[in-house]
Design an enzyme around this catalytic site. Structure first.
Site, mmCIF file in Angstrom:
data_model
loop_
_atom_site.group_PDB
_atom_site.id
_atom_site.type_symbol
_atom_site.label_atom_id
_atom_site.label_comp_id
_atom_site.label_asym_id
_atom_site.label_seq_id
_atom_site.Cartn_x
_atom_site.Cartn_y
_atom_site.Cartn_z
ATOM 1 N N GLN A 63 -11.108 6.761 -6.543
ATOM 2 C CA GLN A 63 -11.446 7.569 -5.551
ATOM 3 C C GLN A 63 -13.050 8.282 -5.715
ATOM 4 O OE1 GLN A 63 -10.807 7.127 -2.481
ATOM 5 N NE2 GLN A 63 -8.633 6.640 -2.459
ATOM 6 N N ASP A 103 -8.053 -7.155 0.920
ATOM 7 C CA ASP A 103 -7.311 -7.074 2.206
ATOM 8 C C ASP A 103 -7.766 -6.674 3.108
ATOM 9 O OD1 ASP A 103 -5.509 -4.401 2.991
ATOM 10 O OD2 ASP A 103 -6.671 -4.303 1.230
ATOM 11 N N HIS A 132 -6.239 -18.827 12.865
ATOM 12 C CA HIS A 132 -7.584 -19.419 12.631
ATOM 13 C C HIS A 132 -8.235 -18.612 11.651
ATOM 14 C CE1 HIS A 132 -11.813 -20.744 12.441
ATOM 15 N NE2 HIS A 132 -12.022 -19.594 12.728
ATOM 16 N N ASP A 167 -2.346 8.020 -3.345
ATOM 17 C CA ASP A 167 -3.689 8.591 -3.474
ATOM 18 C C ASP A 167 -3.869 9.476 -2.255
ATOM 19 O OD1 ASP A 167 -3.916 6.424 -1.973
ATOM 20 O OD2 ASP A 167 -5.873 6.419 -2.441
ATOM 21 N N CYS A 200 -7.033 -26.505 8.387
ATOM 22 C CA CYS A 200 -6.009 -25.504 9.118
ATOM 23 C C CYS A 200 -5.935 -26.351 10.345
ATOM 24 C CB CYS A 200 -6.489 -24.420 9.592
ATOM 25 S SG CYS A 200 -5.653 -23.347 10.469
ATOM 26 N N ASP A 224 0.876 -1.124 0.123
ATOM 27 C CA ASP A 224 -0.112 0.115 0.114
ATOM 28 C C ASP A 224 0.952 1.223 -0.118
ATOM 29 O OD1 ASP A 224 -1.885 2.067 0.279
ATOM 30 O OD2 ASP A 224 -2.986 1.259 2.230
ATOM 31 N N SER A 225 0.572 2.268 -0.699
ATOM 32 C CA SER A 225 1.460 3.510 -0.991
ATOM 33 C C SER A 225 1.508 4.233 0.343
ATOM 34 C CB SER A 225 0.785 4.184 -2.007
ATOM 35 O OG SER A 225 -0.402 4.973 -1.452
ATOM 36 N N GLY A 226 0.809 3.996 1.241
ATOM 37 C CA GLY A 226 0.852 4.939 2.529
ATOM 38 C C GLY A 226 -0.101 6.043 2.458
ATOM 39 N N GLY A 227 -0.867 6.227 1.246
ATOM 40 C CA GLY A 227 -1.822 7.234 1.395
ATOM 41 C C GLY A 227 -3.029 7.097 2.387
#
Length: 376
Positions: A194, A271, A340, A146, A311, A92-95
Site C-alpha cells: 500500500q 484481475d 467475449h 489490508d 472463442c 481477495d481478503s475483503g479489505g
C-alpha cells in the site's frame, strides 16, 4: 506453490513465468476473471474453461463469508467443490470491500467492524479470522488483510494506513503459520503493498512486504481514481523492489492497455470486473478497438463480434445479432458479451506472453495500445 521465471523481455521489465499450485499450472502474464460470490457473472464454468480459457478465477472473502457462509462452504468441501471449478482460485481478503463500506465500518488495531450490505448485521474482520475464512473457502492463493486508502489521501493518512496494513500482515503471516490447509492441498499467502500515490511510502511498503518472504506479492490501492500515469509510476516503484523470483499481482487493473503497460513494468497477474461489467453494459473490447454494441451502426453488421481471437461466442455470433439482443433486453446478450470480453482479455495476455518469449514484447505493445484504445 512454485514460481518459475521462464523469460525476460530484453527491452522492458516484462516477464513470462509459470506458477504451479495444488489445482494446476498458471502461465504468466495472466488475467483472472472475477467470480465475487463464487460465480463469474453471466458465465458458466464450462464457458470459462472452453471459450474464455481461464486458468484461475477469483472469489471474494467478504461476499462468500456473508453468503453462503463458511459453514456451507466447509460442508461442501471448499469453494472448488461447491462451484465445480477444479482449477486454481485466489481469494481477495475483503479489505477492499470493507473499505468501500466507509459509512458502515470502523477500523481499529484489532480489525474492521462493518455492517453487512445484505441485512445490516455487524461483523468483525481481523487478520486472524480473515485467514481462517480463506482457509475454509479453500483458495489456492490467500490475500493478506489490508486497508485500501481512498484516492486522494493525505500523506499522514496514507502512512498510518500503510503501517496498520503492515501490522495486520505480521498477524496474517503468524496465523498462516499456526493453521493448516483444510482440504489436502497447499495454500499460499500474498501480502499487499500500500502507500497511496506517495513514492517513499510505496518504496517502504514494498521493502517491508518483500522482507516477509511470502510465496508471492501483490500491489494494492491503485486503479482507485488516480490518473493512469500515476498508476504506472507507483507500479514501477513497487516492481523494482518486489523480488523477481516471486509472482507479482496488481490488484483490480484494468483496461487492456493498462494491463499491457503494467506487464511491461514487471507485473505477472491481473484481475478486474471491467470485462464482465462493461460487457453487460454493451461495451466490447476487441482486437480492433472498443465497440459500443448498442450503437445503431451495428444493426446490419453481420460480421463476427471478433474473428481475431479463438472463442466460439466471438466467432459465431454477429455484431448485428448481439446488438439485437441488447436492444431486446435479452439475457443471452449479457452472456455473449461477457464471454467475449473475458476471452479477449485472456487472448491478450497469452499474446503478450508469446511476444515476451520471442523477445519483441515492447515493440508489439507499442503497436497494440493505439489499436486497443480506438473507438470503432
Amino acid at each position: 506453490m512454485e514460481f518459475e521465471l521462464q523469460a525476460n523481455d530484453p527491452n522492458s521489465s516484462a516477464r513470462a513465468g509459470k506458477i504451479t499450485t495444488g489445482h494446476g499450472v498458471i502461465e504468466t502474464p495472466i488475467f483472472m476473471p472475477v467470480g465475487t460470490v463464487g460465480s463469474v457473472k453471466a458465465v458458466t464454468q464450462s464457458q470459462l474453461k472452453d471459450e474464455v480459457k481461464a486458468e484461475i478465477i477469483l472469489g471474494n472473502t467478504y461476499h462468500l463469508y456473508l453468503r453462503p457462509g463458511t459453514a456451507v462452504l466447509e460442508e461442501a468441501g471448499g469453494l472448488h467443490k461447491f462451484n465445480g471449478w477444479d482449477r486454481p482460485i485466489l481469494t481477495d481478503s475483503g479489505g477492499y470491500q470493507v473499505f468501500s463500506l466507509s459509512n458502515n465500518r470502523k477500523l481499529n488495531e484489532e480489525g474492521a467492524m462493518f455492517q453487512s450490505h445484505i441485512d445490516g448485521s455487524k461483523h468483525l474482520f481481523t487478520p486472524e479470522n480473515v485467514i481462517a475464512t480463506q482457509r475454509t473457502i479453500g483458495a489456492d492463493i490467500i490475500m493478506a488483510f489490508d486497508e485500501c486508502p481512498p484516492y486522494p489521501s493525505e500523506f499522514l493518512y496514507a502512512k498510518k494506513s500503510m503501517e496498520l496494513t503492515h501490522r495486520w500482515l505480521a498477524r496474517c503471516v503468524k496465523a498462516m503459520g499456526e493453521t493448516e490447509p483444510k482440504y489436502g492441498y497447499e495454500q499460499s499467502l500474498f501480502p499487499i503493498v500500500q502507500g497511496s500515490t506517495y513514492k517513499d511510502l510505496r518504496k517502504a511498503s514494498s521493502e517491508f512486504i518483500a522482507s516477509m518472504e511470502c510465496d508471492g506479492n501483490a500491489i494494492g490501492g491503485l486503479s482507485v481514481g488516480e490518473p493512469e500515469e500515476q498508476m504506472y509510476e507507483m507500479c514501477a516503484v513497487c516492481t523494482e523492489i518486489l523480488p523477481a523470483d516471486k509472482p507479482r499481482y496488481l490488484m483490480g487493473v484494468g483496461t487492456p492497455w493498462n494491463i499491457l503497460e503494467n506487464i511491461s513494468l514487471g507485473v505477472d497477474m491481473f484481475d478486474c470486473v471491467m470485462p464482465t461489467r462493461n460487457g453487460r453494459n454493451g461495451m466490447l473490447f476487441t482486437s480492433k478497438g472498443v465497440v459500443n454494441i448498442k450503437n445503431k451502426k451495428w444493426a446490419t453488421d453481420f460480421s463476427p463480434i471478433d474473428d481475431g481471437i479463438d472463442c466460439h461466442s466471438s466467432n459465431f455470433y454477429s455484431k448485428a445479432y448481439l446488438r439485437h439482443l441488447f436492444v431486446a433486453s435479452e439475457i443471452l446478450g449479457l452472456q455473449i458479451a461477457s464471454v467475449h470480453n473475458l476471452a479477449f482479455y485472456l487472448h491478450l495476455v497469452k499474446q503478450a506472453r508469446q511476444h515476451i518469449l520471442q523477445g519483441d514484447f515492447q515493440s508489439w505493445k507499442n503497436e497494440m495500445i493505439p489499436i486497443l484504445k480506438q473507438r470503432l
